[in-house]
Scaffold this motif. Sequence first.
Motif, mmCIF file in Angstrom:
data_model
loop_
_atom_site.group_PDB
_atom_site.id
_atom_site.type_symbol
_atom_site.label_atom_id
_atom_site.label_comp_id
_atom_site.label_asym_id
_atom_site.label_seq_id
_atom_site.Cartn_x
_atom_site.Cartn_y
_atom_site.Cartn_z
ATOM 1 N N LYS A 119 85.228 5.701 25.449
ATOM 2 C CA LYS A 119 86.491 6.757 25.617
ATOM 3 C C LYS A 119 86.169 7.938 26.262
ATOM 4 O O LYS A 119 86.892 8.489 26.773
ATOM 5 C CB LYS A 119 87.019 6.898 24.272
ATOM 6 N N THR A 122 79.848 11.700 26.837
ATOM 7 C CA THR A 122 79.300 13.080 26.216
ATOM 8 C C THR A 122 78.770 14.042 26.783
ATOM 9 O O THR A 122 78.798 15.129 26.362
ATOM 10 C CB THR A 122 78.448 12.321 25.128
ATOM 11 N N ASP A 123 78.491 14.110 28.100
ATOM 12 C CA ASP A 123 77.552 14.865 28.946
ATOM 13 C C ASP A 123 79.131 15.849 29.640
ATOM 14 O O ASP A 123 78.936 17.099 29.334
ATOM 15 C CB ASP A 123 76.696 14.537 30.007
ATOM 16 N N THR A 124 79.834 14.978 30.405
ATOM 17 C CA THR A 124 80.696 15.993 31.077
ATOM 18 C C THR A 124 82.029 15.918 30.249
ATOM 19 O O THR A 124 83.022 16.858 30.582
ATOM 20 C CB THR A 124 81.010 15.224 32.374
ATOM 21 N N SER A 125 82.213 15.284 29.191
ATOM 22 C CA SER A 125 83.634 15.405 28.194
ATOM 23 C C SER A 125 84.841 14.833 29.243
ATOM 24 O O SER A 125 85.849 15.133 29.052
ATOM 25 C CB SER A 125 84.106 16.713 27.992
ATOM 26 N N GLU A 126 84.173 14.016 30.005
ATOM 27 C CA GLU A 126 85.548 13.217 30.827
ATOM 28 C C GLU A 126 85.717 12.096 30.246
ATOM 29 O O GLU A 126 84.970 11.178 29.842
ATOM 30 C CB GLU A 126 84.774 12.961 32.337
ATOM 31 N N PHE A 128 87.835 10.108 32.170
ATOM 32 C CA PHE A 128 88.642 9.746 33.244
ATOM 33 C C PHE A 128 88.767 8.405 34.005
ATOM 34 O O PHE A 128 89.512 7.666 34.354
ATOM 35 C CB PHE A 128 88.376 10.720 34.393
#
Lengths: 254, 317
Positions: A119, A122-126, A128
Motif C-alpha cells: 500500500k 516505507t522510504d518515500t511514503s509514496e 502512487f
Amino acid sequence: MKIVCLLKVVPDTETRFQINSDSTDVVWDASIDYIMNPYDEYAVEEAIKIKESIGADVITVTIGKGEEEKSIRKAMAMGVDEGILIENPDLVNSDPLSIAKAYAEVVKPLGADIIFCGKIETDTSESFVGPAVAALLNMPVITEISGLEVSESGIVATRDASGRKEKFESSYPVVLTAEKGLNEPRYPKLPMIMKAKKKPLAKKDDAGTVIRTSVKQIKAELPPSKGAGKKLEGSIDDIVGQLVDGLQNKDKMI
Amino acid sequence: MSIAVFLESYNGELIKASKEAVAVGKTIAEKTGKSLFGIVLDDNVDNVISAAGQIGVDTIKAASGVSLYHPTMYSRFIVNAGKDADYIILPATVWGSEIAPQVTVKLDATPVSDIIGVEDANTFKRSLHGNKIHGTVKAEGKMIITVRAGVFDVPAENVVTPNVETISPETMDSDSIMKLAEILASSTGTIELTEADIIVSGGRGMGGPDQFNIIEDLAEVMTAAVGASRAAVDAGWREHSDQVGQTGKFVSPKLYIAAGISGAIQHLAGMSSSEIIVAINKDEEAPIFKIADYGLVGDLFEVVPKLTEAIKKVKGL
C-alpha cells in the motif's frame, strides 16, 4: 493464473539516518541495510498463498539501482517463480509517474491476472505506483486490502477505509495493494533458499520509457524535535490532579 | 486558472481531512491569487455543500445521487471537473490516495503525495522514511497534491453560500468489472484515528485485550479515539487499523495520551508531532518521557481510572 508483484527494495525501517553536508538528502552509505518493502512482502506472501491454493505463476518486477538482488532472491525463496529487475538509477530518482509508466511498460506484455504491490513505500511514503499502473493499463484497483478471497472467476477484497469496512468484488485482471494484517509473511526454509539461487532473474537497464523529474527533492532535515520532556512529581493523586489542571486551565483541552 | 479541492464526504458528512485539504488550497490561493473550488460527490450533496460553505468554499462542482464509492467513477468525475485547474488537491485518505494517482495519469500531471507543509506555490514538505526525515520537494507543471490528515489546521469559520454547478457523474453500470459490494461498520465503531482531536493509546503495558476497557473508558469521557502501539497490535489485542506508528497510522492530534507505551522509535515516528503528549508508564526510563509534556510515572491501572474519574468530575459527567 498469473500474478505480478511489484517489489521495491528500501532501507531497513530501523535505519537511523543522517543528513548530508548540503542538507539535500540523507547520507547513503554502506551502513544502510536494504530489505524488501515490508508492505510488498505482504503482497508477495499473498501471491504465494494463491499459488498454493489454486495455482499461479508468480513474477516479481523491480526497478532499482543495485541493492535489490538479495531481496528478490528472498521473494523467490518464499515461492516466487521468476524476477525481472530494471537497474537504472535515473529511473529510481525520477518522479513517481515516470516510475509507474516504466512498471506498466514492463508488466503489460506479461498478461497478469493480478498485479499486486504494497500500500505504501516505507522510504518515500509514496502510495502512487499501484493505482497509477492500474490507470495506465486500464485495470480496476483496490488499495490497502486486509482481506482477500480468490476464485477462478474473480476476487472479493475487504479493507478499512476511514473507520469503515469496505468489501469489493472484481473479476480479472485487477490491481491490489496490500495493508498490514493481510497475512503473516513466511520465513523461507533452507531448501527454498538454495532453490531460489537458481530461479531466473532477468536484468535490463531500461524500460524504454521517458524519464522525467517533475518533482525534485531540494532539502532534507530531521523533524523538529519536541522540547525536553517534563515529569510530574508527587503521589498518583497529585500527578493526576496536576495533569487535569494543566489540560483544563493551561492547554484548554478539557 | 484555479485550484480544485476534492471534498471527500461520506453519507453527507464532510470529513475533517477534506477541510484540511481546503486549508492547503487556501494557502496556495493566497500565494498565487488563483481561485478555489470544491468537488463533491455524495448522495446528500446539500449537507456537504453547506459544510464547505462554513469554511469559505464559495464555488462547488457537485455530483448528486452518488450512493456508492467507485474509484474509477470518482477519478473520472474529478478529472472532468478539475481538468482546467492548475492544482487538484485531495485528502491523503484511503479514497484520496487511491484516486489521486489515477487522476494524475489521466491528466499526465505531476504527483505531489502526502504533503505535510506548504513552503510556496510549488515547494512542499513531505515526510520520508517513516517520518524520521522531512524532505522539501519542488514540483513543476499541473499538480495533483494529496494532504496528510491531521497536520493542517481546519480553516476558520467564514460562512458563504456556495455557487453550485451540478454535473451528472458517469454511471458505472453492470458492465463495470469491479464494484464496492458492501460497507460494514467498523469493528470498533468509534472515532477514526486520523480525524480525532484527542487520542488515547495503549501499548504492551496493557497486558492483554480486556484491559483496554480502561483506555476505552478514558477515551469515552474525553471524546477521543483509541489507538495502540505495534506491540499491542502484534500481540493481537487490537486491530491493525488502531495502530499508531511507522507501520500504522501517522497522527498529530491536539492531545495524545500514551499509556503503557515505552516509546520505540517506530511509535514515536507516528505521533511525535502531536501538540500535547501525555505519557503514563511505570518505567521512568521509558523513552516516551523524553517527548512528553506531562510525564506520569506510575502504574497505568491506577493512573488511568483516576484520570477518567477526575475528567468526569471536571466535565460534570
